[in-house]
Structure formats: structure tokens, C-alpha cells
Design an enzyme around this catalytic site. Structure first.
Site, PDB file in Angstrom:
ATOM      1  N   HIS A   3       0.812  -1.217   0.000  1.00  0.00           N
ATOM      2  CA  HIS A   3       0.000   0.000   0.000  1.00  0.00           C
ATOM      3  C   HIS A   3       0.846   1.268   0.000  1.00  0.00           C
ATOM      4  O   HIS A   3       0.339   2.350  -0.257  1.00  0.00           O
ATOM      5  CB  HIS A   3      -0.990   0.007   1.175  1.00  0.00           C
ATOM      6  N   ASP A  39       0.306  -7.731   1.651  1.00  0.00           N
ATOM      7  CA  ASP A  39       0.637  -6.300   1.694  1.00  0.00           C
ATOM      8  C   ASP A  39       2.147  -6.080   1.695  1.00  0.00           C
ATOM      9  O   ASP A  39       2.662  -5.210   2.394  1.00  0.00           O
ATOM     10  CB  ASP A  39       0.003  -5.609   2.903  1.00  0.00           C
ATOM     11  N   SER A  58       4.639   2.793   7.855  1.00  0.00           N
ATOM     12  CA  SER A  58       4.319   1.664   6.981  1.00  0.00           C
ATOM     13  C   SER A  58       5.530   1.245   6.160  1.00  0.00           C
ATOM     14  O   SER A  58       6.152   2.060   5.486  1.00  0.00           O
ATOM     15  CB  SER A  58       3.185   2.044   6.021  1.00  0.00           C
TER      16      SER A  58
END
Length: 511
Positions: free
Chosen positions: A127, A157, A256
Site C-alpha cells: 500500500h 501487503d 508503513s
């Protein structure tokens, strides 16, 4: 004197073993090495000196890891945004905290990544780089690179990107299976654009399934295992592989793709999500276990896509409500509700109504206990499961099956930075058998196609053969890089063969 002699002997033996390990791997072509093997060579020449796992002094681990955690900035066309702005990650890491800036024209986002190979391979989250036209990587020493997307795996992911560099600092891959609840860990990343931030906490839990990956696609037909997770009377279909390490180390927007490491400086997880009512840290962060990531990253590098084995069952995760609904007494394990015809489970003797109680001898309490184990394996690998049937347990060995056919998958592109990222495809050189089948002397096969990009929008599917780009023969990724450089008037001519054998010669205008 004897003590001194013993010390010298120990040092000599240790040095000889290290040299021997280096020489063994030195003979092996670097391109054929897994990331673990590459790291063994690196750390043989660059040994780490860090504190023990039980130490509360994090300075050595932070010093070892920080240089290899990078800041990633992505740029998107104004029409796209970061993944369209509708994913659950956008909700968690959203505009309120300034991680996505929306000026007129191209949009930008940011995140983190971890260098895992001295020649520039970087792991991050899908992402973070999904649908990006341009990916800029800033190192801790302020050097800046443009990154190429090697491949992604939306089901976990994860993404693998690459920069052009040599002798880059790396983080040592650890063993997430060895992580213990209560163990000290560090989260390293770039929250709120604050570069190289280190926070400390503990492992709060393992094997968490929080339903964040692919949650917007739960109405589709299957997940990567050929399983269906049923949590209510209506099936909840889950494409994700979730078995997160939960931590209370502070993780915020921008973390992230960053590193979760133990106090020895070993990478045990890739930070991916937070559970929060506000969008910022509330004590619940989640990281993808590195043992799952290793398989995904090595597959992407070697094959251009992830090769997954399918166990071939649909199941319902048991709890008190599910047990009552099914009229059974057991409230833990996975209740087998359906079998895939010809699948590995059926061939191994699994039956409808069986309850999967163990995998590789370990108790199964929830879906993640099985999913992560299967997610590490390849088609053809075997996995041992224990099922409860008619009051007694049976041990069965399941041989995992591969996909019957390659789908148009939600994957990503490979190489050539911004322009190549717009193509949105991954490639592998043709084998001799493929050349003979399609009667060509050169070409690459499309192994993945990313939704929303050029190959997807123009219906060039997985399995297509690309023989020429702008009339230049293509045999490798390097050939593609060369062919798409300095386009005349932005025209891109792609010649190839569809999987059904028909030829195509398409011209595109690339902005």
C-alpha cells in the site's frame, strides 16, 4: 596458559568457519542466491556487535538498523491518488496527519522501507507503492535514488522495490518464529515525515488476524489458499494472509513498510498497520512476520510473482457461537465445510466435517495458525495436519497444489523507474520450451499485471509474450529499460503474442 591457548583455538576455529562459509557462497552466482544467502555473505565480512535479546539497552540495535531503514516518497497522477483513496490503509494512514498531500496536479504520499540486500533490494508495504508513477528513496545518509518496483503481493501487503547501488547498509533478517510475547522490540521508520525515528515496546501478541488486508474485496470467490473463512452464517471470503505480530511500540502514519527488530538488531517484522479510532497511535501496531515475508520476497525476485500452494478446503473458524450453530461440542480449530475437487486436502483424505486441530504439530486456534504456515510453502510442498473425526485424531500429509491457471492478478511492475511503473507488469525471460511453444527466438513472459496500469487497461494479460518494444528485440528486463528510454513523441509500440497464440502490435501514447 591453557586458558589463553583455548581462547586462541576458539578464535581460530570461528574464523575458519566464517571464511569457509564465505567461500562456499562466493562460488554461487549472486543472482541465484536467496536473500538469506546474500546476507550470510554480507555479515561474514561485516559482523554485527549488538546487545543480547534480554538487554534493555537499545543503542546498539538502533545504530545497526537505522542506516538501512529508508524514507519512501511516491508520486501519483492527479486522477489516481494513493490507490484511489478507498483502501482501509488510507483510512488508517489518512490525510489528517499530512502523509498524503493533495496539491493541484500530481499527488504524493510517503512511507518507509528496509534494505535487505547490499545491491539495493528494499522491502516495503504494497500500500506504500501501489499505483505509484514515481518512487523516490531517501537513505539515512541523505542520498537519494529512484526506485523500480520489482513486484508486490497484495495478499500479504508486501512489495519488493530496487534502487541502483552497491555496498548499501542492510538489516539482518531474523526469525519471527523465535519472537516471544513480552520480548522487547524496536520500530524504526519515518512517521509524520520525521526521518529515522526509533520507538520501543514489546511483542504484545502473535498470529493476529485483524481483517485489514483485502477487506474491500471480501465478496470475491477465494483467497490465495483456496480456502474460505466462514465466521457467520454468511461466508466471509478473505483473500488475505494475516498473521501479524502485534506490538505496543509506537507506530504512526509513515511507519508503513518500516522495520520491527529485536534487541539484537534482527528484522522480525515489516510494520504494516495500526488499530486506532483516530488514525494515530493508540498502543496497537501490527507487523508482517519476516518468516512469511522471506518466501514472498524470494519468489518475487526469482519468478516475478508469488508461487503459492493451495490446500484446497473451505473452513469455518470455530468458537462458542460456531460450535452451537454446527451442533458440535468443540469450540477451537477449523471446521472443514467444503473440499476443492482434486485438491490437495481431498487427495490426502480430508473429509467434510473434519476439524483441523493441528498444523505441523502445533495447535490451531484460528485461521492465521494455518494460513501463515501454508503461505510460506510452494506448490508441491507437503504440510502435516491433524484432523478430528468421529472423536479421534488422524494425522494427514497434504501435498499443496498450484494454481490451475494464472489469473490476471493484482500485482505490480518491474524495473525502469517511473515509466516502467506506468506499464504495470512483471516479466521473466522465456525458457527454451516457451520459445519453442510460441515459435519465437526472443521474448519475455508477462508474469503479473497490476490493475489500473497500462497492461491491465489494454488487456495484455498474464502469460502474454513480449517480443519487441519500439522495434527493439526484448530478452530481458535490461532490454525493456533500454527500449523505453527516450521515447519519440511519447509513442510506445509493443509487439507480442497473447496466451492463445494470436499476435498483437499495439501503439500507445505514454504521458
Amino acid at each position: 596458559m591453557k586458558k589463553v591457548g583455548l581462547t586462541l583455538l576458539t578464535a581460530f576455529v570461528g574464523g575458519a568457519m566464517a571464511l569457509g562459509t564465505y567461500k562456499i557462497f562466493e562460488k554461487k552466482n549472486a543472482d541465484d542466491m536467496t536473500f538469506e544467502e546474500r546476507q550470510k555473505v554480507y555479515f561474514t565480512s561485516n559482523p554485527m556487535t549488538v546487545s543480547s535479546a534480554g538487554s534493555v539497552d537499545f543503542t546498539q540495535a538502533a545504530a545497526a538498523v537505522t542506516p538501512a531503514v529508508v524514507y519512501i516518497r511516491t508520486t501519483y497522477s492527479s486522477q489516481q491518488g494513493n490507490g484511489g483513496g478507498s483502501s482501509p490503509f488510507d483510512d488508517m494512514f489518512g490525510d489528517f496527519f499530512g502523509q498524503r498531500m493533495r496539491p493541484r496536479g500530481p499527488q504524493q504520499a510517503s512511507g518507509s522501507g528496509v534494505i535487505i540486500s547490499p545491491d539495493g533490494y528494499i522491502v516495503t508495504n504494497n500500500h506504500v507503492v501501489e499505483k505509484a508513477d514515481k518512487i523516490t528513496v531517501n537513505l539515512n545518509d541523505h542520498r537519494t535514488f529512484q526506485a523500480k518496483v520489482v513486484g508486490t503481493d497484495p495478499s500479504t501487503d508486501l512489495a519488493l522495490i530496487k534502487i541502483s547501488g552497491n555496498d548499501l547498509p542492510i538489516v539482518k533478517l531474523g526469525n519471527s518464529d523465535d519472537a516471544k510475547v513480552g520480548e522487547w522490540v524496536l520500530a524504526v521508520g519515518n512517521p509524520f515525515n520525521l526521518n529515522s525515528t526509533v520507538t520501543a515496546g514489546i511483542v504484545s501478541a502473535k498470529g493476529r488476524n485483524i481483517g485489514i488486508i483485502g477487506s474491500e474485496n471480501n465478496d470475491e470467490d477465494s483467497n490465495p489458499f483456496g480456502m474460505r473463512q466462514r465466521q457467520s452464517q454468511q461466508p466471509r471470503l478473505n483473500k488475505a494472509i494475516e498473521s501479524f505480530i502485534q506490538t505496543d511500540a509506537a507506530i504512526n502514519p509513515g511507519n508503513s513498510g518500516g522495520a520491527l527488530v529485536n534487541t539484537k538488531g534482527e528484522l522480525i517484522g515489516i510494520n504494516a498497520a495500526i488499530a486506532s479510532h483516530t488514525g494515530s497511535y493508540e498502543g496497537y501496531g501490527f507487523a508482517i512476520p519476516i518468516n512469511l515475508a522471506k518466501k514472498v520476497l524470494n519468489d518475487i525476485k526469482q519468478f516475478g510473482s508469488v508461487k503459492r500452494g493451495y490446500i484446497g478446503v473451505s473452513f469455518r473458524e470455530l468458537n462458542d457461537d460456531a460450535a452451537k450453530d454446527l451442533g458440535i461440542s468443540r469450540n477451537t480449530g477449523l471446521y472443514v465445510s467444503e473440499l476443492v475437487d482434486g485438491g490437495g486436502a481431498e487427495a490426502a483424505g480430508v473429509r467434510k466435517g473434519d476439524i483441523i486441530t493441528k498444523v505441523e504439530g502445533n495447535p490451531v486456534y484460528e485461521s492465521s495458525d494455518l494460513q501463515e504456515r501454508v503461505g510460506r510453502l510452494q506448490p508441491g510442498d507437503k504440510i502435516n495436519i491433524t484432523v478430528l473425526r468421529d472423536g479421534s485424531e488422524k494425522n494427514l500429509t497434504v501435498t499443496l497444489k498450484g494454481e490451475a491457471a494464472a489469473p490476471k492478478s493484482a500485482a505490480v511492475s518491474k524495473s525502469a523507474e517511473e515509466l516502467f511503473n506506468k506499464l504495470g507488469a512483471s516479466f521473466q525471460p522465456l525458457t527454451k520450451a516457451q520459445k519453442a511453444k510460441f515459435r519465437v527466438n526472443n521474448g519475455v513472459v508477462v508474469t503479473q499485471v497490476r490493475p489500473g496500469r497500462l497492461f491491465y487497461e489494454t488487456d495484455i494479460p498474464v502469460g502474454s509474450i513480449i517480443t519487441n518494444i519500439n522495434k527493439q528485440p526484448i530478452n530481458s528486463i535490461a532490454d525493456i529499460d533500454k527500449a523505453i528510454t527516450n521515447l519519440r513523441n511519447g509513442n510506445l509500440i509493443i509487439t507480442g503474442i497473447y496466451p492463445d497464440g494470436t499476435s498483437f502490435n499495439n501503439m500507445f501514447q505514454v504521458q
